[in-house]
Design a protein around this motif. Structure first.
Motif, PDB file in Angstrom:
ATOM      1  N   VAL A 168     -55.783  31.647   0.443  1.00  0.00           N
ATOM      2  CA  VAL A 168     -54.521  31.335   1.116  1.00  0.00           C
ATOM      3  C   VAL A 168     -54.296  29.831   1.003  1.00  0.00           C
ATOM      4  N   PHE A 169     -53.164  29.465   0.420  1.00  0.00           N
ATOM      5  CA  PHE A 169     -52.876  28.056   0.165  1.00  0.00           C
ATOM      6  C   PHE A 169     -51.879  27.535   1.193  1.00  0.00           C
ATOM      7  N   GLN A 170     -51.625  26.239   1.074  1.00  0.00           N
ATOM      8  CA  GLN A 170     -50.610  25.616   1.912  1.00  0.00           C
ATOM      9  C   GLN A 170     -49.229  26.227   1.643  1.00  0.00           C
ATOM     10  N   SER A 171     -48.923  26.425   0.367  1.00  0.00           N
ATOM     11  CA  SER A 171     -47.655  27.086   0.021  1.00  0.00           C
ATOM     12  C   SER A 171     -47.944  28.570  -0.149  1.00  0.00           C
ATOM     13  N   PHE A 172     -46.989  29.405   0.204  1.00  0.00           N
ATOM     14  CA  PHE A 172     -47.307  30.829   0.376  1.00  0.00           C
ATOM     15  C   PHE A 172     -47.300  31.605  -0.941  1.00  0.00           C
ATOM     16  N   ASN A 173     -46.510  31.128  -1.917  1.00  0.00           N
ATOM     17  CA  ASN A 173     -46.471  31.772  -3.235  1.00  0.00           C
ATOM     18  C   ASN A 173     -46.151  33.262  -3.179  1.00  0.00           C
ATOM     19  N   LEU A 174     -45.206  33.646  -2.325  1.00  0.00           N
ATOM     20  CA  LEU A 174     -44.759  35.045  -2.320  1.00  0.00           C
ATOM     21  C   LEU A 174     -43.654  35.196  -3.356  1.00  0.00           C
ATOM     22  N   PHE A 175     -43.494  36.413  -3.855  1.00  0.00           N
ATOM     23  CA  PHE A 175     -42.382  36.666  -4.787  1.00  0.00           C
ATOM     24  C   PHE A 175     -41.100  36.825  -3.977  1.00  0.00           C
ATOM     25  N   PRO A 176     -40.119  35.925  -4.194  1.00  0.00           N
ATOM     26  CA  PRO A 176     -38.920  35.939  -3.349  1.00  0.00           C
ATOM     27  C   PRO A 176     -38.029  37.161  -3.563  1.00  0.00           C
ATOM     28  N   HIS A 177     -38.117  37.763  -4.738  1.00  0.00           N
ATOM     29  CA  HIS A 177     -37.229  38.884  -5.060  1.00  0.00           C
ATOM     30  C   HIS A 177     -37.848  40.236  -4.710  1.00  0.00           C
ATOM     31  N   MET A 178     -39.055  40.206  -4.126  1.00  0.00           N
ATOM     32  CA  MET A 178     -39.694  41.468  -3.710  1.00  0.00           C
ATOM     33  C   MET A 178     -39.761  41.499  -2.195  1.00  0.00           C
ATOM     34  N   THR A 179     -39.721  42.708  -1.629  1.00  0.00           N
ATOM     35  CA  THR A 179     -39.844  42.802  -0.173  1.00  0.00           C
ATOM     36  C   THR A 179     -41.261  42.396   0.236  1.00  0.00           C
ATOM     37  N   VAL A 180     -41.413  42.182   1.536  1.00  0.00           N
ATOM     38  CA  VAL A 180     -42.721  41.868   2.100  1.00  0.00           C
ATOM     39  C   VAL A 180     -43.727  42.964   1.730  1.00  0.00           C
ATOM     40  N   LEU A 181     -43.318  44.209   1.906  1.00  0.00           N
ATOM     41  CA  LEU A 181     -44.223  45.318   1.601  1.00  0.00           C
ATOM     42  C   LEU A 181     -44.635  45.295   0.124  1.00  0.00           C
ATOM     43  N   GLN A 182     -43.651  45.088  -0.756  1.00  0.00           N
ATOM     44  CA  GLN A 182     -43.965  45.049  -2.195  1.00  0.00           C
ATOM     45  C   GLN A 182     -44.894  43.879  -2.527  1.00  0.00           C
ATOM     46  N   ASN A 183     -44.678  42.754  -1.863  1.00  0.00           N
ATOM     47  CA  ASN A 183     -45.551  41.597  -2.083  1.00  0.00           C
ATOM     48  C   ASN A 183     -47.005  41.921  -1.760  1.00  0.00           C
ATOM     49  N   VAL A 184     -47.216  42.714  -0.715  1.00  0.00           N
ATOM     50  CA  VAL A 184     -48.590  43.008  -0.293  1.00  0.00           C
ATOM     51  C   VAL A 184     -49.178  44.169  -1.119  1.00  0.00           C
ATOM     52  N   ASP A 228     -39.485  45.369   5.155  1.00  0.00           N
ATOM     53  CA  ASP A 228     -38.383  45.506   4.206  1.00  0.00           C
ATOM     54  C   ASP A 228     -37.589  44.219   4.004  1.00  0.00           C
ATOM     55  N   ALA A 229     -38.026  43.154   4.662  1.00  0.00           N
ATOM     56  CA  ALA A 229     -37.336  41.872   4.495  1.00  0.00           C
ATOM     57  C   ALA A 229     -37.833  41.186   3.221  1.00  0.00           C
ATOM     58  N   PHE A 230     -37.070  40.195   2.766  1.00  0.00           N
ATOM     59  CA  PHE A 230     -37.488  39.391   1.627  1.00  0.00           C
ATOM     60  C   PHE A 230     -38.032  38.063   2.156  1.00  0.00           C
ATOM     61  N   PRO A 231     -39.017  37.500   1.475  1.00  0.00           N
ATOM     62  CA  PRO A 231     -39.665  36.286   1.991  1.00  0.00           C
ATOM     63  C   PRO A 231     -38.705  35.171   2.425  1.00  0.00           C
ATOM     64  N   PRO A 232     -37.631  34.889   1.665  1.00  0.00           N
ATOM     65  CA  PRO A 232     -36.766  33.789   2.119  1.00  0.00           C
ATOM     66  C   PRO A 232     -36.093  34.045   3.471  1.00  0.00           C
ATOM     67  N   GLN A 233     -36.103  35.300   3.934  1.00  0.00           N
ATOM     68  CA  GLN A 233     -35.519  35.612   5.246  1.00  0.00           C
ATOM     69  C   GLN A 233     -36.516  35.398   6.390  1.00  0.00           C
ATOM     70  N   LEU A 234     -37.754  35.013   6.038  1.00  0.00           N
ATOM     71  CA  LEU A 234     -38.802  34.868   7.062  1.00  0.00           C
ATOM     72  C   LEU A 234     -39.046  33.393   7.378  1.00  0.00           C
ATOM     73  N   SER A 235     -39.571  33.148   8.564  1.00  0.00           N
ATOM     74  CA  SER A 235     -40.000  31.777   8.889  1.00  0.00           C
ATOM     75  C   SER A 235     -41.252  31.457   8.075  1.00  0.00           C
TER      76      SER A 235
END
Ligand SMILES: Nc1ncnc2c1ncn2[C@@H]1O[C@H](COP(=O)(O)OP(=O)(O)OP(=O)(O)O)[C@@H](O)[C@H]1O
Ligand SMILES: [Mg+2]
Length: 263
Positions: free
Chosen positions: A85-101, A134-141
């Motif tokens: 786990v890094f300082q920056s989260f490196n999630l895929f912005p175009h995938m939902t939270v569930l898809q990212n995991v 079902d949210a996308f990463p840019p919609q999260l804090s």
């Protein structure tokens, strides 16, 4: 007790610059080791050598009994045992939270869709963001995104979690949620190697604290010793700065009040 991580005489140079100058330490099963030290002391480089994002120049790194520095080791198999786990989260912005995991579980561990989804949901629940599947990463804090990143790492069933300043990019009011997830992981027995400037976290959660400066381990031991009663002047100077960067020396507040250091 089994050592999950065993680092011996680890050196790393970038060209002429020797960044790690012979590091030795171990992390036991179920323990939390916090690495503290000034900027540029080699903390990130050390973590990157543990997961082989950097090739050490000399020395050995063993994780779960496997020598990662052995030229014949299956690097991909070895890396699979580590969550990072890094300082920056490196999630895929175009995938939902569930898809990212789910994605690394599917691609790397070859888990079926049903299993991957169930494990993703369990881990999102564990870090307290199950309602954001079902949210996308840019919609999260930022704090929610970092907890998704932690869930993503946990879903791979790692033997060891590596954290590199996981809260230092977060707004102060979001830091607590991420630290409490990390506290919970520690209580559940996860083995963790954590680079952090959060002295109150290190004091409370770490089994051992390693203070690095200039590419060497200056001192290590239980937090009550390294943070509470440091033996070395370099450690004392660093702690004074971190615990109270503006008024080092005069009536410093307790570590509970420690602000994030300037970087
Ligand atoms: N890929 C690289 N090439 C050249 N020099 C590097 C590289 N990575 C790191 N360094 C140098 O190694 C030294 C240690 O860097 P590192 O990132 O490990 O420090 P750190 O302790 O994590 O600092 P911070 O607290 O600021 O994150 C620095 O002088 C840095 O410039
Ligand atoms: Mg760093």
């Amino acid at each position: 007790m089994a050592h999950v991580v065993e680092i011996k005489d680890l050196h790393k140079s970038f060209g002429e610059l020797e960044v790690l100058k012979g590091i030795d330490f171990t992390v036991d099963q179920g323990h939390v080791v916090c690495i503290i030290g000034p900027s540029g002391s080699g903390k990130s480089t050390l973590l990157r050598c543990v997961n082989l994002l950097e090739q050490p120049s000399k020395g050995t790194v063993r994780v779960g009994g496997v020598e990662l520095t052995d030229p014949d080791v299956d690097i991909d198999a070895a890396r699979r045992r580590l969550g990072m786990v890094f300082q920056s989260f490196n999630l895929f912005p175009h995938m939902t939270v569930l898809q990212n995991v789910m994605i690394a579980q599917r691609r790397v561990l070859k888990r079926g869709k049903g299993d991957a989804e169930r494990i993703a949901r369990e881990n999102l629940e564990k870090v307290g963001v199950a309602d954001k599947c079902d949210a996308f990463p840019p919609q999260l804090s930022g704090g929610q995104q970092q907890r998704v990143a932690i869930a993503r790492a946990l879903a791979m069933d790692p033997d060891l979690m590596l954290f590199d300043e996981p809260t230092s990019a977060l707004d102060p009011e979001l830091v607590g949620d991420v630290l409490s997830v990390m506290r919970k992981l520690a209580r559940d027995g996860m083995t963790m190697l954590v680079v952090t400037h959060e002295m109150s976290f290190a004091r409370e959660v770490a089994d051992r604290v390693v203070f690095m400066d200039g590419g060497v381990v200056v001192e290590e031991g239980p937090p009550a010793q390294v943070i509470g009663a440091p033996r070395h002047e370099r450690t004392r100077t660093f702690l004074k700065r971190v615990l109270d960067p503006t008024h080092a020396g005069d009536d410093a507040p307790g570590p509970e009040d420690a602000p994030e250091p300037a970087r």
